[in-house]
Scaffold this active site. Structure first.
Site, PDB file in Angstrom:
ATOM      1  N   TYR A   1      37.703  34.463  45.496  1.00  0.00           N
ATOM      2  CA  TYR A   1      37.429  34.436  44.064  1.00  0.00           C
ATOM      3  C   TYR A   1      36.384  35.500  43.749  1.00  0.00           C
ATOM      4  CZ  TYR A   1      37.602  32.476  39.395  1.00  0.00           C
ATOM      5  OH  TYR A   1      37.793  32.328  38.049  1.00  0.00           O
TER       6      TYR A   1
ATOM      7  N   LYS B   1      41.428  30.268  41.247  1.00  0.00           N
ATOM      8  CA  LYS B   1      40.749  29.039  40.832  1.00  0.00           C
ATOM      9  C   LYS B   1      41.401  27.826  41.487  1.00  0.00           C
ATOM     10  CE  LYS B   1      37.289  28.277  37.935  1.00  0.00           C
ATOM     11  NZ  LYS B   1      36.102  29.129  37.762  1.00  0.00           N
TER      12      LYS B   1
END
Length: 583
Positions: free
Chosen positions: A123, A196
């Protein structure tokens, strides 16, 4: 990039469900050419070298793997060694995607075992670099793409997954207008939703077979993309106004109709849309915006910990937010809610919040204030004697004497020595939260702020930083990383079946995060480390589920809530049982 798949019944859109099934290609000469058995191409069921000899025979893949039969731990050890050989975080990102393409369980085993190390890889910040190159590097799709130019395809796009009403727990959607710190990236922003979801699964055990990543392709204002022949999205400017709003409404109606139990997570929407979508729809749908609510809640966790040191009450705090966008005002909203819960009236709470933006202190005489700023705009008459023109941050700090100063401005070094010293002169133990990232955008580094405040500032920041030594004390600076909170919040919402995400659920999540640190020692961190996120997420989930029950929004009850949370957490292990039935 991530795939979407159904529950453990073996169903997956576009993938054969029988492990022994083979397909064949016919050559021009009419001969049949066998294709590699599907089980080795199915990332959900493939175990690679972990298949036993008996399983290989049963599945018709005898001779297709080396003789050794390995455990998952042995596979993960080799994969981690290969990962360490990659020369950059972007190459590590690509390598992990390749592992995920082959073997989903192994991918999540790697993430779960090395989560604190790999979070910045899967991420922020590495995903930003991957997004910039996404169309050029495109290889595979594991998301649902909904085009504003074809709204009639929205329902069919979801139905193509072959998933039932009870098969989905979580959907992460983005229109990619405000990606991290890099702005508008259109369809390239798909990996935001995918990344996510990876964190949700690795950190909180959200079943990766029961999630969907969605990109809302509403166009882009990024001219670099529009002029790039490799760009894969709609080649027009971003659609705004009623047509955009109608598309958002269509998405919400369709997703909630088809998957009524799913939490609808919104990510990286632009400031003009994010707050409005949340406010207008939070009472109708099970909706959550991490940029606003998650970021606000992790700030709340920092303040919860700090107030244990100062022994202050929420209703007594004076808050200055520097950088009054949707994230900053979202933090103000949640602190406002905490003030109300502590006994303040709405007017009393608002009077204790000051917003400072690019044009200085936000006052009610400013033109074209967005709704979210207007709520907290100070009466001009109240501050008219502070300055002849714009009221800057230093002037605001000197007059307000805030107990909490938050930075979400991305203005590097905006918290100057004068600002920090003024903050420390105003109160004995100021709470200082410079949250902008990356390092090039943080308002002040702790290595400066700790000595400027004479060690009295209680700090958390938006980036990982080393401890600061000052006057013989080592100051541990916690990172306000949303991953400490949103995975557990999502898990608690799923376990409780909450119809909505309430302020009380967010506050419960924040308190649960804060409860995992001991702030009694000098220099103690306000936030826990991310090294043990699965245990942390379970603790948060229990607190959130209890809050959902208290608020009357829970639709599921459990005799033993702690055990129910543990049972709900998907584990990256190879399941036992029928190999042909999927995972």
């Amino acid at each position: 990039m991530r795939a979407v798949r159904g529950p453990g019944d073996g169903k997956c859109a576009g993938v054969a469900t029988l492990a022994h099934e083979r397909t064949a290609l016919t050559t021009a000469g009419g001969t049949s050419m066998p294709v590699r058995p599907t089980v080795l191409q199915d990332r959900y069921r493939n175990r690679g070298t972990a298949f036993t000899l008996e399983e290989r025979a049963k599945l018709g893949i005898t001779g297709r793997l080396p003789a050794a039969v390995e455990t998952l731990d042995e596979q993960a050890s080799r994969a981690y060694s290969q990962l360490q050989q990659q020369p950059s975080n972007l190459q590590k990102y690509i390598y992990l995607n390749e592992v995920h393409d082959r073997n989903q369980v192994l991918y999540f085993k790697l993430l779960a075992d090395h989560l604190d190390e790999l979070l910045p890889v899967v991420y922020d910040p590495t995903v930003g670099e991957a997004i910039e190159k996404w169309s050029v590097d495109y290889r595979d799709s594991r998301a649902v793409y909904l085009s504003i130019d074809r709204p009639e395809d929205v329902k069919a796009s979801f139905e193509s997954l072959g998933l039932g009403a009870d098969d989905v727990d979580l959907i992460v959607v983005s229109d990619a207008q405000e990606i991290l710190g890099i702005g508008d990236w259109g369809v390239n922003g798909t990996d935001i939703s995918i990344g996510k979801l990876a964190v949700y699964s690795a950190a909180a055990g959200i079943d990766p077979n029961r999630v969907i990543a969605v990109n809302l392709d509403v166009g882009t204002d990024n001219e670099q993309l529009l002029n790039n022949p490799s760009y894969l999205g709609n080649r027009h400017a971003r659609v705004t106004g009623k047509r955009y709003d109608d598309f958002i409404a269509l998405y919400l109606e369709t997703a909630s109709e088809l998957f009524p139990s799913a939490l609808l997570h919104f990510e990286d929407f632009g400031p003009s849309n994010a707050r409005r979508i949340l406010v207008e729809n939070s009472d109708r749908y099970r909706i959550f915006n991490d940029d606003m609510q998650g970021t606000g809640a992790i700030v709340m966790a920092s303040v919860f910990s700090a107030l244990k040191v100062t022994r202050g009450r929420w209703s007594e705090q004076r808050l200055v937010v520097f950088g009054a966008g949707t994230a900053g005002t979202g933090m103000a909203d949640q602190i406002h809610a905490a003030m109300l819960r502590d006994g303040a009236t709405p007017d009393e709470a608002k009077k204790n919040i000051w917003l400072v933006d690019v044009h200085g202190l936000v006052t009610d005489d400013m033109r074209d204030l967005p709704d979210y700023q207007r709520v907290y705009a100070r009466p001009k008459s109240e501050v008219s004697d502070w300055s002849d023109g714009e009221i800057d941050l230093l002037t605001t700090v000197e007059h307000v004497k805030p107990t909490i100063l938050i930075g979400t401005s991305t203005a590097h070094n905006a918290f100057t020595e004068d600002v920090v010293r003024a903050l420390a002169e105003g109160v004995e133990r100021p709470i200082l939260l410079p949250l902008s990232n990356p390092t090039s955008r943080i308002e002040v580094m702790p290595s400066d702020a700790v000595p400027w405040s004479e060690g009295r500032a209680l700090m958390a920041v938006g980036i990982p930083v080393d401890p600061v030594r000052y006057n013989g004390v080592s100051y541990e600076i916690g990172q306000a990383n949303n991953a400490l909170l949103y995975p557990g919040l999502g898990l608690g919402t799923i376990v409780s079946g909450a119809r909505h995400v309430t302020d009380n659920m967010l506050l419960a999540a924040a308190e649960a995060v804060a409860g995992q640190v001991d702030v009694s020692l000098p220099g103690a961190s306000l936030l826990p480390p991310v090294a043990n996120l699965r245990a942390s997420s379970a603790t948060v989930a229990v607190a959130v589920a209890r809050a959902a029950a208290e608020d009357g929004v829970a639709t599921k009850s459990h005799d033993d809530l702690i055990q129910a949370v543990q049972d709900a957490m998907w584990q990256p292990t190879y399941p036992t049982g029928d190999l042909e039935g999927g995972q």
